[in-house]
Design a protein around this motif. Structure first.
Motif, PDB file in Angstrom:
ATOM      1  N   SER A 146       0.825  -1.391   0.046  1.00  0.00           N
ATOM      2  CA  SER A 146       0.232  -0.045  -0.103  1.00  0.00           C
ATOM      3  C   SER A 146       0.743   0.955   0.157  1.00  0.00           C
ATOM      4  CB  SER A 146      -0.888   0.139   1.085  1.00  0.00           C
ATOM      5  OG  SER A 146      -1.888  -1.316   1.219  1.00  0.00           O
ATOM      6  N   GLU A 147       2.171   0.879   0.575  1.00  0.00           N
ATOM      7  CA  GLU A 147       2.571   1.961   0.758  1.00  0.00           C
ATOM      8  C   GLU A 147       3.707   2.593  -0.401  1.00  0.00           C
ATOM      9  OE1 GLU A 147       4.300   2.853   5.864  1.00  0.00           O
ATOM     10  OE2 GLU A 147       4.857   1.306   3.642  1.00  0.00           O
ATOM     11  N   ASN A 148       3.874   1.159  -0.878  1.00  0.00           N
ATOM     12  CA  ASN A 148       5.348   1.368  -2.444  1.00  0.00           C
ATOM     13  C   ASN A 148       4.223   2.213  -3.253  1.00  0.00           C
ATOM     14  OD1 ASN A 148       7.451   0.199  -2.786  1.00  0.00           O
ATOM     15  ND2 ASN A 148       6.086  -0.252  -4.702  1.00  0.00           N
ATOM     16  N   TYR A 149       2.670   2.068  -3.205  1.00  0.00           N
ATOM     17  CA  TYR A 149       1.901   2.079  -4.670  1.00  0.00           C
ATOM     18  C   TYR A 149       1.267   3.337  -4.406  1.00  0.00           C
ATOM     19  CZ  TYR A 149       3.884  -2.129  -6.938  1.00  0.00           C
ATOM     20  OH  TYR A 149       4.616  -2.508  -7.415  1.00  0.00           O
ATOM     21  N   ALA A 150       1.195   3.904  -3.545  1.00  0.00           N
ATOM     22  CA  ALA A 150       1.012   5.526  -2.707  1.00  0.00           C
ATOM     23  C   ALA A 150       0.788   6.085  -4.139  1.00  0.00           C
ATOM     24  CB  ALA A 150       0.881   5.739  -1.692  1.00  0.00           C
ATOM     25  N   PHE A 151       0.491   7.008  -4.728  1.00  0.00           N
ATOM     26  CA  PHE A 151       0.637   8.135  -5.651  1.00  0.00           C
ATOM     27  C   PHE A 151       0.976  10.015  -4.960  1.00  0.00           C
ATOM     28  CE2 PHE A 151       0.522   4.515  -8.553  1.00  0.00           C
ATOM     29  CZ  PHE A 151       1.372   4.109  -9.137  1.00  0.00           C
ATOM     30  N   ALA A 152       1.745   9.996  -5.421  1.00  0.00           N
ATOM     31  CA  ALA A 152       1.765  11.782  -4.943  1.00  0.00           C
ATOM     32  C   ALA A 152       0.801  12.325  -6.116  1.00  0.00           C
ATOM     33  CB  ALA A 152       3.601  12.415  -5.286  1.00  0.00           C
ATOM     34  N   GLY A 153       0.318  12.226  -6.907  1.00  0.00           N
ATOM     35  CA  GLY A 153      -0.433  12.726  -8.048  1.00  0.00           C
ATOM     36  C   GLY A 153      -0.093  13.000  -9.744  1.00  0.00           C
ATOM     37  N   VAL A 154      -0.704  13.440 -10.115  1.00  0.00           N
ATOM     38  CA  VAL A 154       0.024  13.583 -11.933  1.00  0.00           C
ATOM     39  C   VAL A 154       1.528  13.991 -11.450  1.00  0.00           C
ATOM     40  CG1 VAL A 154      -1.334  14.065 -13.717  1.00  0.00           C
ATOM     41  CG2 VAL A 154      -2.891  14.201 -12.321  1.00  0.00           C
ATOM     42  N   PHE A 155       2.046  13.322 -12.575  1.00  0.00           N
ATOM     43  CA  PHE A 155       3.157  13.791 -13.612  1.00  0.00           C
ATOM     44  C   PHE A 155       2.921  14.697 -14.865  1.00  0.00           C
ATOM     45  CE2 PHE A 155       7.331  13.855 -16.256  1.00  0.00           C
ATOM     46  CZ  PHE A 155       7.840  13.975 -15.159  1.00  0.00           C
ATOM     47  N   HIS A 156       2.849  14.514 -15.534  1.00  0.00           N
ATOM     48  CA  HIS A 156       1.856  15.153 -16.726  1.00  0.00           C
ATOM     49  C   HIS A 156       0.906  14.533 -17.227  1.00  0.00           C
ATOM     50  CE1 HIS A 156       2.957  17.837 -20.322  1.00  0.00           C
ATOM     51  NE2 HIS A 156       3.088  17.097 -21.170  1.00  0.00           N
ATOM     52  N   VAL A 157       0.013  15.547 -18.292  1.00  0.00           N
ATOM     53  CA  VAL A 157      -1.154  15.202 -18.984  1.00  0.00           C
ATOM     54  C   VAL A 157      -0.859  15.007 -20.161  1.00  0.00           C
ATOM     55  CG1 VAL A 157      -4.209  15.226 -19.620  1.00  0.00           C
ATOM     56  CG2 VAL A 157      -3.108  15.017 -17.317  1.00  0.00           C
ATOM     57  N   PHE A 158      -1.351  14.271 -21.193  1.00  0.00           N
ATOM     58  CA  PHE A 158      -0.908  14.705 -22.745  1.00  0.00           C
ATOM     59  C   PHE A 158      -2.545  14.625 -23.369  1.00  0.00           C
ATOM     60  CE2 PHE A 158       3.463  12.532 -21.524  1.00  0.00           C
ATOM     61  CZ  PHE A 158       4.167  13.566 -22.289  1.00  0.00           C
ATOM     62  N   ASP A 159      -2.664  15.387 -23.777  1.00  0.00           N
ATOM     63  CA  ASP A 159      -3.885  15.510 -25.177  1.00  0.00           C
ATOM     64  C   ASP A 159      -3.656  15.299 -26.629  1.00  0.00           C
ATOM     65  OD1 ASP A 159      -2.838  17.858 -25.386  1.00  0.00           O
ATOM     66  OD2 ASP A 159      -4.853  18.941 -24.911  1.00  0.00           O
ATOM     67  N   GLN A 160      -2.722  14.458 -27.139  1.00  0.00           N
ATOM     68  CA  GLN A 160      -2.343  14.520 -29.049  1.00  0.00           C
ATOM     69  C   GLN A 160      -3.510  13.555 -29.326  1.00  0.00           C
ATOM     70  OE1 GLN A 160      -0.225  13.633 -26.100  1.00  0.00           O
ATOM     71  NE2 GLN A 160       0.693  11.531 -26.588  1.00  0.00           N
ATOM     72  N   HIS A 161      -4.532  12.784 -28.722  1.00  0.00           N
ATOM     73  CA  HIS A 161      -5.202  12.032 -29.232  1.00  0.00           C
ATOM     74  C   HIS A 161      -6.197  12.203 -28.554  1.00  0.00           C
ATOM     75  CE1 HIS A 161      -2.185   9.536 -30.955  1.00  0.00           C
ATOM     76  NE2 HIS A 161      -1.001   9.325 -29.504  1.00  0.00           N
ATOM     77  N   LEU A 162      -6.587  14.068 -28.406  1.00  0.00           N
ATOM     78  CA  LEU A 162      -8.333  14.338 -27.719  1.00  0.00           C
ATOM     79  C   LEU A 162      -8.780  13.009 -29.009  1.00  0.00           C
ATOM     80  CD1 LEU A 162      -8.500  14.923 -24.994  1.00  0.00           C
ATOM     81  CD2 LEU A 162      -8.779  17.125 -25.820  1.00  0.00           C
ATOM     82  N   ASP A 163     -10.352  13.177 -27.976  1.00  0.00           N
ATOM     83  CA  ASP A 163     -11.467  13.073 -28.650  1.00  0.00           C
ATOM     84  C   ASP A 163     -11.417  11.255 -29.824  1.00  0.00           C
ATOM     85  OD1 ASP A 163     -13.195  14.922 -27.598  1.00  0.00           O
ATOM     86  OD2 ASP A 163     -11.872  16.153 -29.326  1.00  0.00           O
ATOM     87  N   SER A 164     -10.297  10.832 -29.161  1.00  0.00           N
ATOM     88  CA  SER A 164     -10.230   9.610 -29.881  1.00  0.00           C
ATOM     89  C   SER A 164      -9.525   8.317 -29.056  1.00  0.00           C
ATOM     90  CB  SER A 164      -8.961   9.661 -31.328  1.00  0.00           C
ATOM     91  OG  SER A 164      -9.449   9.998 -32.526  1.00  0.00           O
ATOM     92  N   ALA A 165     -10.413   7.797 -28.901  1.00  0.00           N
ATOM     93  CA  ALA A 165      -9.702   6.529 -27.733  1.00  0.00           C
ATOM     94  C   ALA A 165      -8.469   5.907 -28.130  1.00  0.00           C
ATOM     95  CB  ALA A 165     -10.962   5.220 -27.504  1.00  0.00           C
ATOM     96  N   VAL A 166      -7.833   5.870 -26.568  1.00  0.00           N
ATOM     97  CA  VAL A 166      -6.085   5.727 -27.029  1.00  0.00           C
ATOM     98  C   VAL A 166      -6.215   3.938 -26.360  1.00  0.00           C
ATOM     99  CG1 VAL A 166      -3.948   5.395 -25.765  1.00  0.00           C
ATOM    100  CG2 VAL A 166      -5.233   7.897 -26.086  1.00  0.00           C
ATOM    101  N   ARG A 167      -5.832   3.206 -27.446  1.00  0.00           N
ATOM    102  CA  ARG A 167      -6.152   1.539 -26.472  1.00  0.00           C
ATOM    103  C   ARG A 167      -5.086   1.047 -26.477  1.00  0.00           C
ATOM    104  NH1 ARG A 167      -9.427  -0.780 -31.099  1.00  0.00           N
ATOM    105  NH2 ARG A 167      -9.268  -2.308 -29.890  1.00  0.00           N
ATOM    106  N   LYS A 168      -3.892   1.588 -26.382  1.00  0.00           N
ATOM    107  CA  LYS A 168      -2.252   0.976 -25.328  1.00  0.00           C
ATOM    108  C   LYS A 168      -1.134   2.466 -25.462  1.00  0.00           C
ATOM    109  CE  LYS A 168       1.074  -2.780 -26.136  1.00  0.00           C
ATOM    110  NZ  LYS A 168       2.006  -3.518 -26.764  1.00  0.00           N
ATOM    111  N   VAL A 169      -0.880   1.696 -23.919  1.00  0.00           N
ATOM    112  CA  VAL A 169       0.505   3.016 -23.678  1.00  0.00           C
ATOM    113  C   VAL A 169       1.457   1.833 -23.290  1.00  0.00           C
ATOM    114  CG1 VAL A 169      -0.793   5.027 -22.965  1.00  0.00           C
ATOM    115  CG2 VAL A 169      -0.973   3.349 -21.658  1.00  0.00           C
TER     116      VAL A 169
END
Length: 481
Positions: A146-169
């Protein structure tokens, strides 16, 4: 001499993960420099044959004394990745037109002195090596799950594919900050998270319809993608150019792909006409004997760590396995398991170890509707070599319509407990502890505004990327990273 230096480099690469655990970039530089020096030695013809074999044995013994013996079959990936790039192997094939000999040259026959069947450093199953556990804990931190997978928040948001589903990262292999995404807008994007501000390096354009899947080669110098336009494409992620276009012989939409881990000249694709096909990317032709048929549309593919077994999931709820010859690409149908009657299999991930408490091969399966399943892989008692599946854990998820993906956490092998991560149609990212039969949820990340389709960790778990059905990609930063 070339075969000998590849074996020496394979031994070095197998131990690379346990050198300077806090500085993964140093490990990559070390292996690359080691490769350069060994190539120079090979070209100079240094040492007689018996002396080379003696050096190989001595090197393996010294590394085993320093870091402990290894048996993880997946370590041969690092050896192959470090020794030669995918483009090197493609160029070798094109220079030598004599058919199979070309891509046999690309296959390293051994991941060390013992080869693919395990060497003298192999341990009995069930034994967890203390030095490796310490190395993994050093990278993961001596914390609870639980401690190891605690997250501090968002590092960055990408929106280059906005309005089309992102099928894989997916992050590049052994890279902390190089990320690729594919989208139903028909493009792929390659992103750099550091140094400097995060940015989209380039967009890969050329597909005539949505991109359904992609994969990095082990040396990160090639991306292969499949599309609903019925083509497989090879890309150079460095400059964004399309290296090769391979149409499906049936004209069917291609839904998934995977590199053969021991021979990156070979890529497997799955189609909407129920076909699994092995393609030699050096020639663009199907491998002889490299086809198989499933009961339904092929939605997911993955190899086990040694590259011997190919797993394929379809939209009829079944998971099929094939034995794959890494030299020729020939497929032999091994088994089929009905996992979810009336449902579909949207993601498969194989792992050589599930956790320190369960050191045996595992398969992670997203099964629609509403199930994330963890199986133990067992061999057929009749001695045929065909793998079977035994259910270990089942986790509840929100999964009704979308092609959700999940993944193992990359540093979980030798940690007390282990986690898997999945997307969900409730617009969240869920972490589950595979060791718990009840209350298995470790963490939930909320921030997306649409179903989360894809998740991926980088190599040291400092960052997690997730993509959703609205085209947003969020990169999350782990709290103690």
């Amino acid at each position: 001499m070339a075969a000998v230096w590849q074996q020496v480099l394979a031994v070095d690469a197998r131990y690379a993960a346990y050198r300077t655990p806090q500085l993964p970039q140093f490990r990559t530089q070390y292996v690359r420099r080691r490769s350069q020096l060994l190539r120079e030695r090979a070209q100079g013809g240094h040492l007689a044959g018996e002396a080379r074999r003696w050096y190989l044995r001595l090197r393996a013994r010294l590394l085993a004394q320093r870091y402990g013996a290894l048996s993880e079959a997946g370590s041969c990936r690092s050896a192959l990745r470090a020794s030669r790039t995918t483009l090197d192997r493609m160029e070798d094939f094109e220079e030598d037109p004599r058919g199979s000999r070309g891509h046999r040259r690309s296959l390293s026959r051994s991941s060390g002195p013992g080869g693919l069947r395990g060497g003298p450093d192999e341990r009995p199953p069930g034994v967890v090596p203390t030095p490796l556990a310490e190395a993994s804990r050093a990278m993961a931190g001596d914390t609870t799950l639980s401690e190891n997978y605690a997250f501090a928040g968002v590092f960055h948001v990408f929106d280059q594919h906005l309005d089309s589903a992102v099928r894989k990262v997916q992050f590049a292999h052994d890279e902390r900050h190089l990320l690729a995404c594919c989208s139903l807008d028909g493009t792929l994007s390659v992103c750099r998270l550091a140094p400097g501000p995060p940015a989209v390096l380039r967009r890969l354009r050329g597909h005539g319809a949505g991109v359904s899947d992609f994969a990095w080669s082990l040396s990160n110098d090639v991306l292969v993608s499949t599309s609903l336009d019925g083509t497989l494409r090879l890309w150079d992620p460095g400059d964004g150019r399309c290296i090769r276009r391979v149409p499906d012989p049936d004209g069917a939409a291609l839904l998934c792909c995977a590199f053969q881990p021991l021979n990156n000249n070979l890529t497997v694709v799955g189609s909407a006409r129920h076909m699994v096909r092995v393609v030699n990317i050096s020639t663009g032709k199907a491998a002889r004997g490299g086809t198989g048929r499933l009961p339904g549309r092929v939605l997911a593919l993955c190899f086990d760590a040694p590259g011997r077994v190919l797993w394929a999931g379809d939209d009829r709820g079944s998971v099929s396995s094939f034995l794959c010859d890494p030299g020729t690409g020939r497929l032999t149908k091994a088994s089929r398991v009905l996992v979810q009657a009336g449902g579909s299999i949207t993601s498969l991930s194989a792992r050589a170890w599930a956790s320190r408490e369960a050191p045996d091969p595992s398969l992670l399966v997203n099964a629609c509707p509403d199930r994330l399943l963890l199986f133990r892989v067992v061999e057929d008692e009749g001695g045929s070599g065909a793998p079977g599946l035994r259910l270990r854990r089942s986790f509840p998820t929100r999964h009704r319509e979308q092609p959700l993906r999940s993944c193992f956490c990359p540093l979980m092998s030798f940690r007390q407990g282990a986690c898997v991560v999945t997307g969900s149609e409730d617009a969240s990212v869920h972490f589950f502890d595979v060791g718990r039969a009840a209350r298995a949820t470790v963490n939930t990340l909320q921030g997306h505004g649409a179903p989360v389709l894809a998740v991926a960790f980088n190599c040291d778990e400092s960052l997690l990327a997730s993509g959703d059905a609205a085209g947003t990609v969020i990169v999350w930063r782990r709290q103690h990273a």
